[in-house]
Design an enzyme around this catalytic site. Structure first.
Site, PDB file in Angstrom:
ATOM      1  N   ASP A  53      29.966  23.415 -94.072  1.00  0.00           N
ATOM      2  CA  ASP A  53      29.038  24.547 -94.099  1.00  0.00           C
ATOM      3  C   ASP A  53      27.946  24.303 -93.095  1.00  0.00           C
ATOM      4  OD1 ASP A  53      30.417  25.201 -96.312  1.00  0.00           O
ATOM      5  OD2 ASP A  53      28.752  24.961 -97.720  1.00  0.00           O
ATOM      6  N   ARG A 111      30.717  24.350-106.202  1.00  0.00           N
ATOM      7  CA  ARG A 111      31.480  24.206-104.951  1.00  0.00           C
ATOM      8  C   ARG A 111      31.128  22.946-104.181  1.00  0.00           C
ATOM      9  NH1 ARG A 111      29.032  25.656-100.465  1.00  0.00           N
ATOM     10  NH2 ARG A 111      30.834  26.379 -99.295  1.00  0.00           N
ATOM     11  N   PRO A 117      12.323  35.248-112.575  1.00  0.00           N
ATOM     12  CA  PRO A 117      11.684  35.546-111.285  1.00  0.00           C
ATOM     13  C   PRO A 117      10.426  34.706-111.050  1.00  0.00           C
ATOM     14  CG  PRO A 117      12.090  37.559-112.558  1.00  0.00           C
ATOM     15  CD  PRO A 117      12.324  36.407-113.473  1.00  0.00           C
ATOM     16  N   GLU A 142      14.224  40.703-122.326  1.00  0.00           N
ATOM     17  CA  GLU A 142      13.033  40.161-122.958  1.00  0.00           C
ATOM     18  C   GLU A 142      12.652  38.813-122.370  1.00  0.00           C
ATOM     19  OE1 GLU A 142      13.936  40.806-127.311  1.00  0.00           O
ATOM     20  OE2 GLU A 142      15.919  40.861-126.401  1.00  0.00           O
TER      21      GLU A 142
END
Ligand code: 9WO
Length: 247
Positions: free
Chosen positions: A167, A152, A87, A114
Site C-alpha cells: 500500500d 487486512r 464523532p 443515543e
C-alpha cells in the site's frame, strides 16, 4: 486477533463481515468477530437499555449499569481495551490501525442514536475513535470500518499479491495510477514507461506519480512525512512542471 462488538443492532454486522477477504479471514481462523446485543445485558423484564437524560432535553441515554454489565461480561478476564466509536473521538487513520494490530483482543462499543452515560466513558472506555467529521445514526458502520482496516493488516489476511506492505498509504502517500490491458483504448494510451519492462524506471515513475497525487490532493500528508532524498528530488521536478506550466 479477536473483536467483540457491543451494539443494539447486531443484524447490521451480517453482510460486510461475512463477505470477501474479511469473511475468508474469519473462516480461516485468522480473525474472530463476536457481535453481542447490548439488550441481552438489560436487567428488567422489559429489557430496558436507555433512559431520559438528567437535566432534560431531547434523546435518550444508554444506561451505565447495563453497559458496564455488557462490557464486563464480554471482556471477561482478558483486559482487552474498550474502544468507543463517536464523532468526539481521535480521528482514526492508518497509523492507529497499525497500532491496534498489536492488541490480541479489542472490544468495540457502538452507541446508536443515543449517547452513552458519561460514566462509561470515564471509567470503562480506553480509547474513543472517530472515522471522520460527520455524524451517523450510530457507531456500527465505524466499528466495521475499524475491523476492516485492522484485519487486512494481520499476517495472512491478504494474499501475497495484495500484501498491505505494498500500500502506498503504508508509507504516507496516496496511491499511484494503475492500468491494465488494452494498452490503447479509443486513443487513450497507457503511459509508455509501464510497457517498457524497465523495473527501476517503473518504480521511479510510480513513486513520482504517488508524490504528485499527494502534493495535488493532500499536501497536508507531505508536512508530516519524512521524505527521502529521491522523494525530495522528484517533488522538486513536479513543482517545476507546474510552475513551468504557469509560465
Ligand atoms: C443523538 C442525539 C439525539 C438528541 C440529541 C442529541 C443527540 N446526539 C446524538 C448523537 O450524536 N448520537 C450518536 C450516534 C451517539 C454515538 C453513536 N452515534 C454515532 C457515532 N454517530 N456518529 C458516530 C460516528 C462514530 C465514529 N466516527 C464517525 C461518526
Amino acid at each position: 486477533m479477536h473483536f467483540d462488538v457491543l451494539t443494539l443492532f447486531p443484524e447490521m454486522f451480517g453482510g460486510p463481515l461475512k463477505a470477501s477477504i474479511i469473511g475468508k479471514a474469519r473462516a480461516n481462523g485468522l480473525l474472530g468477530v463476536n457481535v453481542w446485543n447490548i439488550r441481552d445485558f438489560a436487567y428488567d423484564k422489559h429489557r430496558i437499555v436507555d433512559d431520559a437524560p438528567y437535566g432534560g432535553g431531547a434523546g435518550m441515554v444508554l444506561k451505565v449499569d447495563v453497559l458496564a454489565r455488557a462490557i464486563e461480561a464480554v471482556r471477561g478476564h482478558s483486559q482487552a481495551p474498550i474502544i468507543y466509536l463517536s464523532p468526539q473521538g481521535e480521528v482514526f487513520d492508518q497509523q492507529i490501525a497499525t497500532e491496534l494490530t498489536n492488541e490480541p483482543r479489542l472490544v468495540l462499543l457502538c452507541g446508536h442514536y443515543e449517547e452513552i452515560d458519561e460514566r462509561i466513558r470515564e471509567h470503562w472506555v480506553d480509547r474513543e475513535l472517530s472515522i471522520g467529521d460527520y455524524v451517523l445514526t450510530g457507531g456500527e458502520l465505524p466499528a466495521m470500518v475499524v475491523i476492516d482496516a485492522v484485519a487486512r493488516l494481520l499476517p495472512g489476511v491478504l494474499g501475497d499479491a495484495t500484501s498491505s506492505e505494498q500500500d502506498s498509504f503504508q508509507d504516507g502517500l496516496l496511491d499511484y495510477p494503475h492500468y491494465t490491458r488494452p494498452a490503447s483504448y479509443r486513443g487513450l494510451d497507457v503511459p509508455e514507461v509501464l510497457l517498457s519492462g524497465h523495473h527501476e524506471l517503473i518504480r521511479r515513475w510510480r513513486l513520482k506519480e504517488a508524490l504528485r497525487r499527494t502534493w495535488l490532493r493532500r499536501p497536508d500528508l507531505l508536512n508530516t512525512k519524512e521524505l527521502s532524498t529521491e522523494e525530495l528530488l522528484l517533488l522538486r521536478e513536479i513543482e517545476e512542471e507546474y510552475s513551468a506550466e504557469r509560465r
